[in-house]
Design an enzyme around this catalytic site. Sequence first.
Site, PDB file in Angstrom:
ATOM      1  N   GLY A 109      67.406  65.160 108.811  1.00  0.00           N
ATOM      2  CA  GLY A 109      66.570  64.943 109.994  1.00  0.00           C
ATOM      3  C   GLY A 109      65.322  65.789 110.053  1.00  0.00           C
ATOM      4  O   GLY A 109      64.929  66.219 111.128  1.00  0.00           O
ATOM      5  N   VAL A 134      65.561  74.159 118.183  1.00  0.00           N
ATOM      6  CA  VAL A 134      65.622  75.249 119.171  1.00  0.00           C
ATOM      7  C   VAL A 134      66.451  74.821 120.385  1.00  0.00           C
ATOM      8  O   VAL A 134      66.474  75.515 121.396  1.00  0.00           O
ATOM      9  CB  VAL A 134      64.183  75.644 119.602  1.00  0.00           C
ATOM     10  CG1 VAL A 134      63.394  76.228 118.432  1.00  0.00           C
ATOM     11  CG2 VAL A 134      63.414  74.466 120.204  1.00  0.00           C
ATOM     12  N   HIS A 189      63.509  78.835 113.892  1.00  0.00           N
ATOM     13  CA  HIS A 189      62.315  78.737 114.744  1.00  0.00           C
ATOM     14  C   HIS A 189      62.573  79.234 116.162  1.00  0.00           C
ATOM     15  O   HIS A 189      61.805  78.929 117.071  1.00  0.00           O
ATOM     16  CB  HIS A 189      61.788  77.296 114.757  1.00  0.00           C
ATOM     17  CG  HIS A 189      61.231  76.855 113.428  1.00  0.00           C
ATOM     18  ND1 HIS A 189      60.945  75.551 113.116  1.00  0.00           N
ATOM     19  CD2 HIS A 189      60.908  77.579 112.315  1.00  0.00           C
ATOM     20  CE1 HIS A 189      60.461  75.481 111.881  1.00  0.00           C
ATOM     21  NE2 HIS A 189      60.454  76.702 111.362  1.00  0.00           N
TER      22      HIS A 189
HETATM   23  C1  BJW Z   1      66.113  61.154 111.729  1.00  0.00           C
HETATM   24  C2  BJW Z   1      66.633  60.599 112.872  1.00  0.00           C
HETATM   25  C3  BJW Z   1      68.004  60.431 112.852  1.00  0.00           C
HETATM   26  C4  BJW Z   1      64.581  60.729 113.223  1.00  0.00           C
HETATM   27  N1  BJW Z   1      68.696  60.810 111.792  1.00  0.00           N
HETATM   28  N2  BJW Z   1      66.729  61.547 110.654  1.00  0.00           N
HETATM   29  C5  BJW Z   1      52.624  76.441 103.001  1.00  0.00           C
HETATM   30  C6  BJW Z   1      51.749  75.381 102.866  1.00  0.00           C
HETATM   31  C7  BJW Z   1      50.988  74.951 103.946  1.00  0.00           C
HETATM   32  C8  BJW Z   1      51.081  75.558 105.192  1.00  0.00           C
HETATM   33  C9  BJW Z   1      51.964  76.596 105.329  1.00  0.00           C
HETATM   34  C10 BJW Z   1      52.701  77.040 104.235  1.00  0.00           C
HETATM   35  N3  BJW Z   1      53.479  78.065 104.645  1.00  0.00           N
HETATM   36  C11 BJW Z   1      53.258  78.264 105.975  1.00  0.00           C
HETATM   37  C12 BJW Z   1      52.312  77.409 106.395  1.00  0.00           C
HETATM   38  C13 BJW Z   1      51.801  77.296 107.783  1.00  0.00           C
HETATM   39  C14 BJW Z   1      52.743  76.569 108.705  1.00  0.00           C
HETATM   40  C15 BJW Z   1      53.031  75.177 108.169  1.00  0.00           C
HETATM   41  O1  BJW Z   1      54.066  74.900 107.613  1.00  0.00           O
HETATM   42  N4  BJW Z   1      52.123  74.253 108.380  1.00  0.00           N
HETATM   43  C16 BJW Z   1      52.319  72.880 107.935  1.00  0.00           C
HETATM   44  C17 BJW Z   1      52.208  71.929 109.132  1.00  0.00           C
HETATM   45  C18 BJW Z   1      51.359  72.542 106.825  1.00  0.00           C
HETATM   46  N5  BJW Z   1      53.979  77.317 108.902  1.00  0.00           N
HETATM   47  C19 BJW Z   1      54.048  78.308 109.755  1.00  0.00           C
HETATM   48  O2  BJW Z   1      53.078  78.640 110.412  1.00  0.00           O
HETATM   49  C20 BJW Z   1      55.373  79.030 109.887  1.00  0.00           C
HETATM   50  N6  BJW Z   1      55.118  80.408 109.752  1.00  0.00           N
HETATM   51  C21 BJW Z   1      54.890  80.977 108.558  1.00  0.00           C
HETATM   52  O3  BJW Z   1      55.030  80.380 107.522  1.00  0.00           O
HETATM   53  O4  BJW Z   1      54.465  82.295 108.628  1.00  0.00           O
HETATM   54  C22 BJW Z   1      53.839  82.845 107.473  1.00  0.00           C
HETATM   55  C23 BJW Z   1      52.464  82.206 107.301  1.00  0.00           C
HETATM   56  C24 BJW Z   1      51.607  82.115 108.368  1.00  0.00           C
HETATM   57  C25 BJW Z   1      50.352  81.497 108.211  1.00  0.00           C
HETATM   58  C26 BJW Z   1      49.979  80.967 106.980  1.00  0.00           C
HETATM   59  C27 BJW Z   1      50.863  81.037 105.911  1.00  0.00           C
HETATM   60  C28 BJW Z   1      52.118  81.689 106.069  1.00  0.00           C
HETATM   61  C29 BJW Z   1      55.962  78.831 111.269  1.00  0.00           C
HETATM   62  C30 BJW Z   1      56.348  77.419 111.527  1.00  0.00           C
HETATM   63  C31 BJW Z   1      56.837  77.259 112.964  1.00  0.00           C
HETATM   64  C32 BJW Z   1      57.084  75.810 113.323  1.00  0.00           C
HETATM   65  N7  BJW Z   1      57.261  75.709 114.694  1.00  0.00           N
HETATM   66  C33 BJW Z   1      57.558  74.401 115.282  1.00  0.00           C
HETATM   67  C34 BJW Z   1      57.393  74.478 116.810  1.00  0.00           C
HETATM   68  C35 BJW Z   1      58.299  75.514 117.425  1.00  0.00           C
HETATM   69  C36 BJW Z   1      59.683  75.011 117.742  1.00  0.00           C
HETATM   70  C37 BJW Z   1      59.704  74.139 118.971  1.00  0.00           C
HETATM   71  O5  BJW Z   1      58.870  74.264 119.857  1.00  0.00           O
HETATM   72  O6  BJW Z   1      60.607  73.315 118.996  1.00  0.00           O
HETATM   73  O7  BJW Z   1      58.879  73.974 114.944  1.00  0.00           O
HETATM   74  S1  BJW Z   1      56.535  73.083 114.681  1.00  0.00           S
HETATM   75  C38 BJW Z   1      57.750  71.837 114.770  1.00  0.00           C
HETATM   76  O8  BJW Z   1      57.939  71.333 113.419  1.00  0.00           O
HETATM   77  C39 BJW Z   1      59.057  72.552 115.158  1.00  0.00           C
HETATM   78  C40 BJW Z   1      60.037  71.984 114.154  1.00  0.00           C
HETATM   79  O9  BJW Z   1      61.122  72.869 114.000  1.00  0.00           O
HETATM   80  C41 BJW Z   1      59.191  71.832 112.912  1.00  0.00           C
HETATM   81  C42 BJW Z   1      59.753  70.862 111.906  1.00  0.00           C
HETATM   82  O10 BJW Z   1      59.810  69.572 112.406  1.00  0.00           O
HETATM   83  P1  BJW Z   1      61.039  68.649 112.030  1.00  0.00           P
HETATM   84  O11 BJW Z   1      62.280  69.230 112.532  1.00  0.00           O
HETATM   85  O12 BJW Z   1      60.984  68.333 110.597  1.00  0.00           O
HETATM   86  O13 BJW Z   1      60.751  67.355 112.958  1.00  0.00           O
HETATM   87  P2  BJW Z   1      59.810  66.109 112.696  1.00  0.00           P
HETATM   88  O14 BJW Z   1      59.588  65.444 114.002  1.00  0.00           O
HETATM   89  O15 BJW Z   1      58.628  66.465 111.917  1.00  0.00           O
HETATM   90  O16 BJW Z   1      60.677  65.139 111.750  1.00  0.00           O
HETATM   91  C43 BJW Z   1      61.867  64.539 112.174  1.00  0.00           C
HETATM   92  C44 BJW Z   1      62.426  63.733 111.003  1.00  0.00           C
HETATM   93  O17 BJW Z   1      63.690  63.245 111.395  1.00  0.00           O
HETATM   94  C45 BJW Z   1      61.573  62.522 110.605  1.00  0.00           C
HETATM   95  O18 BJW Z   1      61.391  62.546 109.179  1.00  0.00           O
HETATM   96  C46 BJW Z   1      62.414  61.316 111.000  1.00  0.00           C
HETATM   97  O19 BJW Z   1      62.362  60.246 110.070  1.00  0.00           O
HETATM   98  C47 BJW Z   1      63.801  61.892 110.990  1.00  0.00           C
HETATM   99  N8  BJW Z   1      64.695  61.283 111.952  1.00  0.00           N
HETATM  100  N9  BJW Z   1      65.575  60.365 113.765  1.00  0.00           N
HETATM  101  C48 BJW Z   1      68.060  61.366 110.717  1.00  0.00           C
HETATM  102  N10 BJW Z   1      68.622  59.883 113.924  1.00  0.00           N
END
Ligand code: BJW
Length: 245
Positions: free
Chosen positions: A190, A98, A114
């Site tokens: 990432g 974001v 997101h």
């Molecule tokens: C490097 C590096 C370098 C470091 N080079 N790599 C199915 C199963 C289970 C649950 C669900 C499902 N479907 C939906 C859900 C519910 C939920 C969900 O997924 N929960 C899980 C936690 C289990 N999803 C939702 O609620 C979504 N909505 C939805 O599906 O609606 C329908 C629905 C609702 C309810 C139930 C079921 C369906 C919405 C998700 C919204 C996520 N929002 C966030 C916060 C808002 C944004 C913000 O404030 O910035 O978004 S959460 C947070 O995580 C953020 C990120 O975009 C998101 C992903 O994180 P990301 O980008 O992967 O970061 P990290 O920190 O986790 O990882 C970084 C990686 O980089 C690491 O692996 C490092 O190794 C690596 N790295 N440096 C390369 N230099």
Amino acid sequence: MQQLILDSNTWLLVLTGAGVSAESGVPTFRGMDGLWENHPVEDVASPQGFVKDPLLVWRFYSQRRAAAASVQPNPGHAALAAWERHLGDRFLLATQNVDGLHRRAGSERVVEMHGTLFKTRCSKCQRAPFEDTTVYPAGTVPGCRECGGILRPHIVWFGEYLDPADMKKIESFAYRGSTSGGRFVFLAAGTSGVVYPAAGIVDRVREAGGETWLVNLDPAENSGRFEYNVTGKSGEVLPKLAKLM
Ligand code: BJW
Ligand code: ZN
């Protein structure tokens, strides 16, 4: 290092996560042990968290807005913009980030799944989301000038639906790529592969016969579902990974 050939036959869907901005100085989520000042990310990034403590949530997002505005895109962002210039409409970037850094690096075909730190919307009325770079002082919650309701960041929180138009763009690109008669490639970079629906794109692409690549620093939750795994920092790997032909 394996090479990703990007030729006139290739369609490329890229998914990025917080790791791609890490080398710009933007903290990742789960890298901070999933905590922000002792609050789980689910608390500051959920509608329930906002209802419970909007002051805390605005402090979190105002700080992140200020931080994102003060950093620069890195070579990983630049590489993706260069791939897009090469592939044109055969390229789409779906980002979970974001922070706006992809657009600042020159990417244009971007879906911000997101939301964005730089827009705000009303939690009460249907007023359209609007551009907002204001860093609200700690202890304030901005109000809506049209209805008096509380404003909120234009971010997709846990439990909220992603914009169906955004999902449609990704799905229709994947459909066109996988039925083009050419080679359809999906590359994630990432991202920890924990949050859905983003973490499930790899499965949809495999079902459609696409080739799948992951570039990540640490093993992701869904690493085993990718055909090619490249370990390293995206700012170092991405500029060297592709061969533009
Ligand atoms: C490097 C590096 C370098 C470091 N080079 N790599 C199915 C199963 C289970 C649950 C669900 C499902 N479907 C939906 C859900 C519910 C939920 C969900 O997924 N929960 C899980 C936690 C289990 N999803 C939702 O609620 C979504 N909505 C939805 O599906 O609606 C329908 C629905 C609702 C309810 C139930 C079921 C369906 C919405 C998700 C919204 C996520 N929002 C966030 C916060 C808002 C944004 C913000 O404030 O910035 O978004 S959460 C947070 O995580 C953020 C990120 O975009 C998101 C992903 O994180 P990301 O980008 O992967 O970061 P990290 O920190 O986790 O990882 C970084 C990686 O980089 C690491 O692996 C490092 O190794 C690596 N790295 N440096 C390369 N230099
Ligand atoms: Zn309003």
